[in-house]
Motif scaffolding. Structure first.
Motif, PDB file in Angstrom:
ATOM      1  N   ARG A 102      12.690  22.392  90.310  1.00 63.71           N
ATOM      2  CA  ARG A 102      13.500  22.618  89.108  1.00 63.71           C
ATOM      3  C   ARG A 102      13.738  21.308  88.379  1.00 63.71           C
ATOM      4  NH1 ARG A 102      15.295  27.674  88.307  1.00 63.71           N
ATOM      5  NH2 ARG A 102      14.964  29.072  90.054  1.00 63.71           N
ATOM      6  N   LEU A 103      13.915  21.419  87.081  1.00 58.21           N
ATOM      7  CA  LEU A 103      14.147  20.259  86.234  1.00 58.21           C
ATOM      8  C   LEU A 103      15.642  19.970  86.162  1.00 58.21           C
ATOM      9  CD1 LEU A 103      13.018  18.134  84.294  1.00 58.21           C
ATOM     10  CD2 LEU A 103      13.177  19.833  82.479  1.00 58.21           C
ATOM     11  N   PHE A 104      16.063  18.927  86.870  1.00 58.04           N
ATOM     12  CA  PHE A 104      17.467  18.532  86.861  1.00 58.04           C
ATOM     13  C   PHE A 104      17.754  17.550  85.732  1.00 58.04           C
ATOM     14  CE2 PHE A 104      17.505  20.652  90.803  1.00 58.04           C
ATOM     15  CZ  PHE A 104      18.816  20.860  91.167  1.00 58.04           C
ATOM     16  N   GLY A 105      16.721  16.879  85.218  1.00 62.97           N
ATOM     17  CA  GLY A 105      16.931  15.969  84.105  1.00 62.97           C
ATOM     18  C   GLY A 105      15.781  15.001  83.924  1.00 62.97           C
ATOM     19  N   GLU A 106      15.802  14.375  82.780  1.00 62.94           N
ATOM     20  CA  GLU A 106      14.814  13.343  82.476  1.00 62.94           C
ATOM     21  C   GLU A 106      15.271  12.045  83.112  1.00 62.94           C
ATOM     22  OE1 GLU A 106      12.250  14.520  80.731  1.00 62.94           O
ATOM     23  OE2 GLU A 106      13.245  16.416  80.271  1.00 62.94           O
ATOM     24  N   CYS A 107      14.370  11.101  83.240  1.00 66.01           N
ATOM     25  CA  CYS A 107      14.670   9.812  83.848  1.00 66.01           C
ATOM     26  C   CYS A 107      15.828   9.125  83.123  1.00 66.01           C
ATOM     27  CB  CYS A 107      13.423   8.930  83.829  1.00 66.01           C
ATOM     28  SG  CYS A 107      13.721   7.215  84.264  1.00 66.01           S
ATOM     29  N   GLY A 108      15.729   9.037  81.805  1.00 67.87           N
ATOM     30  CA  GLY A 108      16.810   8.427  81.031  1.00 67.87           C
ATOM     31  C   GLY A 108      16.698   6.929  80.852  1.00 67.87           C
ATOM     32  N   CYS A 109      15.606   6.315  81.311  1.00 66.19           N
ATOM     33  CA  CYS A 109      15.477   4.853  81.214  1.00 66.19           C
ATOM     34  C   CYS A 109      15.156   4.400  79.794  1.00 66.19           C
ATOM     35  CB  CYS A 109      14.414   4.347  82.180  1.00 66.19           C
ATOM     36  SG  CYS A 109      12.710   4.715  81.695  1.00 66.19           S
ATOM     37  N   SER A 110      14.642   5.265  78.961  1.00 65.96           N
ATOM     38  CA  SER A 110      14.270   5.019  77.569  1.00 65.96           C
ATOM     39  C   SER A 110      13.054   4.103  77.398  1.00 65.96           C
ATOM     40  CB  SER A 110      15.462   4.514  76.737  1.00 65.96           C
ATOM     41  OG  SER A 110      15.764   3.166  77.034  1.00 65.96           O
ATOM     42  N   ASP A 111      12.328   3.816  78.472  1.00 65.04           N
ATOM     43  CA  ASP A 111      11.061   3.094  78.328  1.00 65.04           C
ATOM     44  C   ASP A 111      10.049   4.037  77.704  1.00 65.04           C
ATOM     45  OD1 ASP A 111      11.990   0.729  79.458  1.00 65.04           O
ATOM     46  OD2 ASP A 111      11.417   1.326  81.488  1.00 65.04           O
TER      47      ASP A 111
END
Length: 107
Positions: free
Chosen positions: A39-48
């Motif tokens: 399941r997709l809990f979220g994107e990495c979020g690092c913004s690279d």
């Protein structure tokens, strides 16, 4: 299993198809079966701009996985794909230097 998080296969079906094939090529049959249900809990979020990694568990970002963790590097045709696996469950899919993934709803 947390039904509030979408199945990755519904959001990124091409990614899951590729992961199944690569895992089977590496002899990771059990993970090839398990990846269908992550399941997709979220994107990495690092913004690279080269990173499209996704969290497939509720593990806190930046914290070590601890006992039972292993990294499974895969050999895709383009870029990098690595899995963080904890006690036989895929916790994170590292997706680097690859063409932009499109969400199924975006097509």
């Amino acid at each position: 299993m947390d039904q509030d998080h979408p199945l990755v296969r519904d959001v990124y079906p091409d990614l899951i198809t590729e992961l199944v094939s690569l895992l089977e090529d590496e002899g990771e049959r059990e993970l090839a079966i398990c990846v269908w249900d992550v399941r997709l809990f979220g994107e990495c979020g690092c913004s690279d701009d080269f990173c499209q990694s996704i969290r497939t568990s509720d593990h806190l970002p930046g914290q070590p996985y601890g006992q039972g963790h292993r990294c499974v590097p895969l050999l895709p045709a383009k870029g990098m794909l690595n899995l963080d696996v904890v006690d036989g469950r895929i916790a994170y899919v590292e997706i680097l230097d690859r063409p932009t993934m499109r969400r199924e709803a975006d097509t």
